[in-house]
Write a protein that holds these residues in place. Structure first.
Motif: not given
Length: 273
Positions: A29-33
């Motif tokens: 859920d904490d992936a960056e984009f």
């Protein structure tokens, strides 16, 4: 500056397969984009790295272009209201107009238009605003090379300090090495002084950005001076990086003036062996 925005709309990539390989999909859920901001002509303005979390998220754009550079180690690099003094570097504030914010999530591209409106309490003629922006973007383009030149000078001085220690520790300094070392050190000092002058002149970006009038003749002289000085300065610096310092190092090694490899490590007898 003020902004208005429309809701984001989405469409699937024509060449996408929806398998989650896009920037918005991560393993958790904490992936960056990234949010990409472009102007009305499609030119890139800003990339905003954001953390991907479930639920409603807020991302704040300060109406600025991308930073001209990222300081090494994430520390201060000179910036403030412009991009040369007082903290992390900042890009210039954009001109009033329509901008597109887009992001890729799960094989779909979502976008929205944002209208940036000039502050009505600080009226400014369009021609004056364009002249100011041209000066700011000119300094924005040179901010990175000015910073990188300072970093390169620091690295060269470290190399020369190590070379000086080697020469002083040699039984007999090879002919010409000390003279060339001193000449390079003098050249670095001169370049550093001239770079400091260029950095000070480039710092006029803060005054230009903070004004709601056309840049003064003195402001424009400082902008021109930066661009007059930096090409020759970078040529001289690159000559040191690419030619003179490597040649000095090669001569040091050819003459046997080099760091010692260290003392050999003795293998002890195995007890009871």
């Amino acid at each position: 500056m003020m902004t208005t925005a429309t809701a984001m709309t989405g469409k699937r990539h024509e060449d996408g397969d929806g398998d989650g390989d896009d920037a918005g999909d991560g393993d958790g859920d904490d992936a960056e984009f990234a949010l990409m901001i472009t102007d009305a002509s499609g030119e890139h303005v800003r990339t905003l790295e954001v953390e991907r979390k479930q639920g409603i998220n807020e991302v704040i754009w300060d109406w600025r272009h991308d930073r001209p550079y990222e300081p090494e180690g994430g520390g201060p690099g000179g910036g403030g209201g412009g991009f040369f003094f007082g903290g992390a570097p900042q890009g210039p504030i954009v001109l009033p107009g329509t901008y597109t914010v887009s992001m890729d999530v799960g094989g779909e591209t979502f976008s929205a238009e944002v209208e940036v409106v000039a502050e009505p309490r600080r009226p400014m003629a369009r021609a004056d605003r364009m002249a100011r922006q041209e000066a700011l973007m000119s300094l924005h383009a040179m901010a990175g090379p000015i910073y990188e030149a300072g970093q390169a000078l620091d690295a060269l001085e470290e190399q020369l300090s190590a070379a000086e220690d080697l020469i002083e520790g040699a039984d007999e300094a090879p002919e010409g090495l000390e003279e060339e070392l001193e000449a390079i050190e003098e050249e670095i000092e001169e370049i550093r002084d001239e770079l400091a002058d260029a950095r000070r002149n480039a710092g006029v970006a803060n005054a230009i950005q903070g004004s709601s009038t056309v840049p003064t003749a003195d402001h424009l002289w400082q902008v021109d001076e930066v661009w007059n000085v930096m090409p020759e300065l970078l040529d001289r610096l690159n000559a040191l990086i690419e030619t003179r310092v490597p040649a000095l190092n090669a001569q040091l090694y050819a003459e046997g003036v080099r760091p010692g490899a260290g003392e050999p490590i003795a293998l002890p007898d195995r007890p009871g062996g």
